[in-house]
Design an enzyme around this catalytic site. Structure first.
Site, PDB file in Angstrom:
ATOM      1  CG  LEU A   1      -1.960  -1.068   1.386  1.00  0.00           C
ATOM      2  CD1 LEU A   1      -2.670  -0.926   2.743  1.00  0.00           C
ATOM      3  CD2 LEU A   1      -2.975  -1.017   0.248  1.00  0.00           C
ATOM      4  CG  ASP A   2       0.399   4.262  -2.928  1.00  0.00           C
ATOM      5  OD1 ASP A   2       1.238   3.484  -3.413  1.00  0.00           O
ATOM      6  OD2 ASP A   2      -0.534   4.763  -3.582  1.00  0.00           O
ATOM      7  CE  LYS A   3       5.744   8.823   4.538  1.00  0.00           C
ATOM      8  NZ  LYS A   3       6.766   9.893   4.340  1.00  0.00           N
TER       9      LYS A   3
ATOM     10  NE  ARG B   1      -2.140   8.483  -4.508  1.00  0.00           N
ATOM     11  CZ  ARG B   1      -0.844   8.689  -4.302  1.00  0.00           C
ATOM     12  NH1 ARG B   1      -0.019   7.673  -4.080  1.00  0.00           N
ATOM     13  NH2 ARG B   1      -0.361   9.917  -4.325  1.00  0.00           N
TER      14      ARG B   1
ATOM     15  CB  THR C   1      -2.878   4.059   1.025  1.00  0.00           C
ATOM     16  OG1 THR C   1      -2.933   4.976  -0.077  1.00  0.00           O
ATOM     17  CG2 THR C   1      -4.107   3.174   0.978  1.00  0.00           C
TER      18      THR C   1
END
Length: 326
Positions: A146-148, A248, A150
């Site tokens: 997962l993105d930082k 996103r 998120t």
């Protein structure tokens, strides 16, 4: 002559825009290629891996001129020493094969050049007795990410067998991943299918965008709630592919940027100032549902969580503001 014998694995070229004139070379590179930290860019410059208009420059402080061509020679990665760190993690399920956790906003999943501590991997090495080795020393146990900024559910492999099984399930799209997103705007639909290929942005290396030559990407979106007085909506998203920044990019592409995601179109001036305080630096994107087959038993496992912070408090404030404005 390069100051190192490491093999060059990628060559990237950037042009200095008008508004970037006068920036230091290390500052420019940390903006143009944020996958590396500024300190690591400084090291690459000092070791001779950066050219300015074709000339090797070893001064990170060099000021740049408009329209200059910056070439970044990316060497093969050096082995990283990744050490266990006592970072709290919220584990919702664990057995000898897998571990399921809730990743908070702000936690980077795995180390990268210049980021060798404070990551989820550092935390996992401390909390788990064993992790799969397939991802290498930098990514033990990591099957997906997962993105930082998120938050939400992730599954981690503790054995190589589990890693191979989970990776195959992701590849064959047998893993069900559902997200909630708070976005700016009110859709005029209750359901939307987005099929739009995603590729790296040609001018901004930290971003991805819709491109014909990109990789296929498919997302389904449902409207859960609308807050018309604030022009904010709560959406449910199901992704069928796992492209970087997929949700996103897709939501921004159809005109509904995620609250907090300034990289993909969210404007801080578009919401109440009180909301900005609850957002902090987070994106209001939550992986709340994760379903897959257990690698050993084949049993279907399903995990679903309530909204963690700051998603919970942001949604509560939106509900409060909506009542005040009515």
């Amino acid at each position: 002559m390069l100051g190192s014998k490491r093999t060059i694995v990628e060559t990237l070229t950037f042009e200095v825009a008008e508004e970037q004139e006068g920036l230091r070379l290390d500052q420019f590179l940390s903006q143009a290629y944020p996958d590396f930290s500024r300190s690591y860019h400084q090291r690459l410059i000092e070791e001779g891996y950066v050219l300015v208009d074709g000339l090797e420059i070893r001064k990170p402080s060099k000021r740049l001129k408009r329209a200059s061509q910056i070439t970044l020679l990316i060497p093969e990665p050096e082995p990283l020493e990744v050490l266990p760190e006592n970072i709290p993690i919220d584990i919702v399920y664990e057995d000898q094969h897998i571990l399921v956790l809730i990743k908070p906003c702000g936690l980077v999943v795995h180390p990268s050049p210049g980021y060798t501590s404070g990551t989820l991997v550092n935390a996992l090495l401390y909390h788990a007795k064993s992790l799969s080795s397939i991802g290498g020393v930098e990514r033990p146990g990591i099957v997906h990410r997962l993105d930082k900024n998120t938050m939400g559910l992730m599954v981690v492999a503790k054995t190589d067998m589990a890693h191979r099984s989970l990776a195959e399930q992701f590849k064959e799209r047998k893993v069900e991943k559902l997200y909630k997103a708070l976005v700016k705007g009110i859709p005029n639909w209750s359901y939307k299918l987005i099929e739009a290929p995603i590729g790296r942005h040609t001018e901004d290396r930290k971003k991805f965008t819709i491109r014909e030559e990109g990789k296929p990407a498919k997302s389904e979106v449902w409207l859960l709630r609308a807050f018309p007085r604030q022009s904010v909506s709560l959406l449910k998203v199901k992704i069928h592919t796992g492209r970087t920044h997929q949700i996103r990019v897709h939501l921004s592409h159809i005109g509904f940027p995620i609250l907090g995601d300034t990289t993909y179109g969210f404007k801080r001036s578009s919401v109440d100032k009180r909301l900005l305080q609850t957002l902090g630096g987070c994106h209001m994107l939550l992986s709340y549902h994760l379903s897959f087959e257990h690698p050993q038993t084949g049993q279907k496992l399903t995990f679903e969580i309530q909204e963690p912070e700051p998603f919970k408090s942001t949604l509560a404030l939106i509900e409060k503001l909506e009542e005040e404005l009515s």
